[in-house]
Write a protein that holds these residues in place. Structure first.
Motif, mmCIF file in Angstrom:
data_model
loop_
_atom_site.group_PDB
_atom_site.id
_atom_site.type_symbol
_atom_site.label_atom_id
_atom_site.label_comp_id
_atom_site.label_asym_id
_atom_site.label_seq_id
_atom_site.Cartn_x
_atom_site.Cartn_y
_atom_site.Cartn_z
ATOM 1 N N ILE A 129 15.874 -18.677 -0.557
ATOM 2 C CA ILE A 129 16.725 -17.557 -0.991
ATOM 3 C C ILE A 129 16.581 -17.383 -2.500
ATOM 4 N N GLU A 130 16.612 -18.530 -3.188
ATOM 5 C CA GLU A 130 16.485 -18.501 -4.631
ATOM 6 C C GLU A 130 15.166 -17.833 -5.035
ATOM 7 N N ASN A 131 14.074 -18.246 -4.365
ATOM 8 C CA ASN A 131 12.764 -17.693 -4.691
ATOM 9 C C ASN A 131 12.677 -16.215 -4.327
ATOM 10 N N ASP A 132 13.259 -15.924 -3.161
ATOM 11 C CA ASP A 132 13.260 -14.525 -2.728
ATOM 12 C C ASP A 132 13.935 -13.658 -3.765
ATOM 13 N N ARG A 133 15.055 -14.151 -4.257
ATOM 14 C CA ARG A 133 15.797 -13.400 -5.264
ATOM 15 C C ARG A 133 14.921 -13.133 -6.493
ATOM 16 N N ILE B 71 19.014 -19.605 -13.955
ATOM 17 C CA ILE B 71 19.758 -19.880 -12.710
ATOM 18 C C ILE B 71 20.249 -21.323 -12.692
ATOM 19 N N ARG B 72 19.344 -22.212 -13.093
ATOM 20 C CA ARG B 72 19.747 -23.627 -13.118
ATOM 21 C C ARG B 72 20.875 -23.844 -14.107
ATOM 22 N N LEU C 279 26.834 -16.996 -8.629
ATOM 23 C CA LEU C 279 27.635 -16.499 -7.516
ATOM 24 C C LEU C 279 26.825 -15.540 -6.637
ATOM 25 N N ARG C 280 26.049 -14.747 -7.283
ATOM 26 C CA ARG C 280 25.242 -13.789 -6.515
ATOM 27 C C ARG C 280 24.205 -14.524 -5.677
ATOM 28 N N LEU C 281 23.623 -15.525 -6.282
ATOM 29 C CA LEU C 281 22.629 -16.317 -5.546
ATOM 30 C C LEU C 281 23.262 -17.035 -4.359
ATOM 31 N N ALA C 282 24.478 -17.416 -4.563
ATOM 32 C CA ALA C 282 25.171 -18.122 -3.476
ATOM 33 C C ALA C 282 25.665 -17.138 -2.408
#
Lengths: 180, 236
Positions: free
Chosen positions: B90-94, B123-124, B167-170
């Protein structure tokens, strides 16, 4: 039943055995402490301590000596602790070999009538003895034990006890003669 | 020999006299006390359950509380994104699904273009910042009553761009949007026409990131206003 057997019975849970033991020895121990202390309240406190020590030692009791020797040894130690606590361990305990003395005194035979009066005088004379001699005399009269047993109780030698008893007897005779 | 010598020390007259004063006996209350103590010592001591078990219970409770505390703390301190429950894909997709228009916007052509690496790092950092914030908030919460603490938390909540990204990533889009609004209001006020002190501390990079975020959140009008403000600041 002898004392040791009674104590072992008490160890096994027989409370009557303890009652018998207590009944046999309570008077002797009480008088020994009372006459050594010269104070009823202190004597009662020490008396209670001695018997509670016996009660607490029940589980670990083993017959290694006469019960009487053990009992009076506890009483003697409690008495010495009492002296030390009050910073007044009598000098007579340090003097293992009291001076010898010539003793030619004898007590006049007493009739039954004045025996009680004489006995009271004897108590006065006992009070005047140095503590160590008084203790040796009392232990001898109250327990009926041999000199070696008394020496074991007092933690000293037989010869020392012998000297103390001899000294005490001589002093008592002279004292009674003087008061008569 | 010894016995013979001992006998010399026997004074029958004195002994007889002494027997007359052998009547002293301990008082009755002492007899009672000692005999009672002797009988009492024979009774088996009742086991006091509280005496033993309370220690065991207390120790178990302490261990339990400590374990829960440590586990909670470890969970909060763990900063690895994978442990957050956000799958790596998901992170990579984002990262790779950034809209193309965003990349080609005038702002993106500025020197502070956000590269993939920079975004990953952001992000980290965002996750770390979010975790630290949560930990701090929890500590504050534990000190006050929960209701009062919640109110204070909202009042002092200072949103940052990294936490919004996290938050968006989550996948928590509603909260991310809410924080984005708070962020804008916090730094730019309600009217976006006056400079407030907080803006001074905001870097160009942050401004651009905010603008980008706002666009993504369909807050285009605000984003345009912010672009103007940024240009004014750069000119000044």
């Amino acid at each position: 039943m002898n004392d040791e057997t009674l104590m072992l019975a008490y160890q096994r849970g027989d409370s009557t055995a303890f009652e018998n033991l207590y009944s046999r020895h309570k008077g002797g121990i009480y008088r020994y402490l009372k006459r050594q202390c010269g104070n009823d309240a202190t004597a009662e406190e020490l008396f209670q301590d001695v018997w509670l020590k016996i009660v607490n030692a029940r589980k670990n009791y083993k017959v290694t000596a006469k019960f009487t020797t053990w009992l009076y040894h506890i009483a003697h130690n409690r008495l010495i602790d009492h002296y030390r606590k009050n910073n007044r361990l009598p000098d007579s305990y340090e003097d293992d070999e009291p001076d010898e003395f010539e003793d030619h005194c004898t007590i006049d035979p007493v009739t039954e009538i004045n025996r009680t009066r004489q006995a009271e005088k004897l108590l006065d004379c006992i009070r005047q003895l140095p503590e160590a001699q008084r203790e040796s005399f009392l232990l001898k009269e109250e327990t009926g034990l041999s000199l070696i047993d008394i020496a074991n109780i007092a933690g000293t030698s037989r010869e020392t006890i012998k000297s103390r008893v001899r000294y005490a007897l001589g002093a008592l005779r002279r004292c009674l003669q003087r008061l008569s | 020999m010894n016995t013979e010598n001992d006998q010399q020390l026997d004074d029958k007259q004195l002994s007889a006299l002494y027997k007359h004063v052998q009547h002293d006996m301990p008082p009755a209350h002492l007899d009672e006390t000692i005999l009672k103590a002797a009988k009492k010592s024979l009774r088996p001591r009742p086991l006091n359950p509280f005496n033993h078990s309370w220690r065991v219970s207390a120790a178990l409770a302490a261990v339990l509380v400590l374990s829960v505390g440590i586990v909670t703390l470890m969970d909060d301190v763990d900063i690895h994104p994978a442990s957050e429950g956000v799958p790596a894909f998901i992170e990579n997709d984002r990262l790779f699904d950034q809209p193309e228009k965003e990349m080609t916007s005038p702002l993106e052509s500025a020197p502070a273009t956000i590269s993939v690496e920079t975004q990953d790092s952001d992000i980290r950092q965002g996750l770390i910042a979010e975790k630290k914030l949560k930990l701090k908030q929890r500590k504050q919460l534990s000190k006050r009553s929960s209701a009062d603490a919640s109110r204070r938390l909202i009042a002092t909540d200072r949103p940052n761009i990294d936490s919004i990204k996290a938050l968006r990533l989550a996948g928590n889009i509603p909260l991310a949007n809410k924080k984005a609004d708070l962020f804008v209001r916090y730094y730019f006020g309600n009217e976006l026409n006056k400079v407030i002190p907080e803006q001074v501390t905001l870097s160009t990079k942050d401004w651009k990131a905010i603008i980008s975020e706002l666009k993504e959140l369909d807050r285009t009008s605000i984003a345009i206003k912010l672009e103007k403000l940024l240009m004014q600041r750069e000119q000044n």
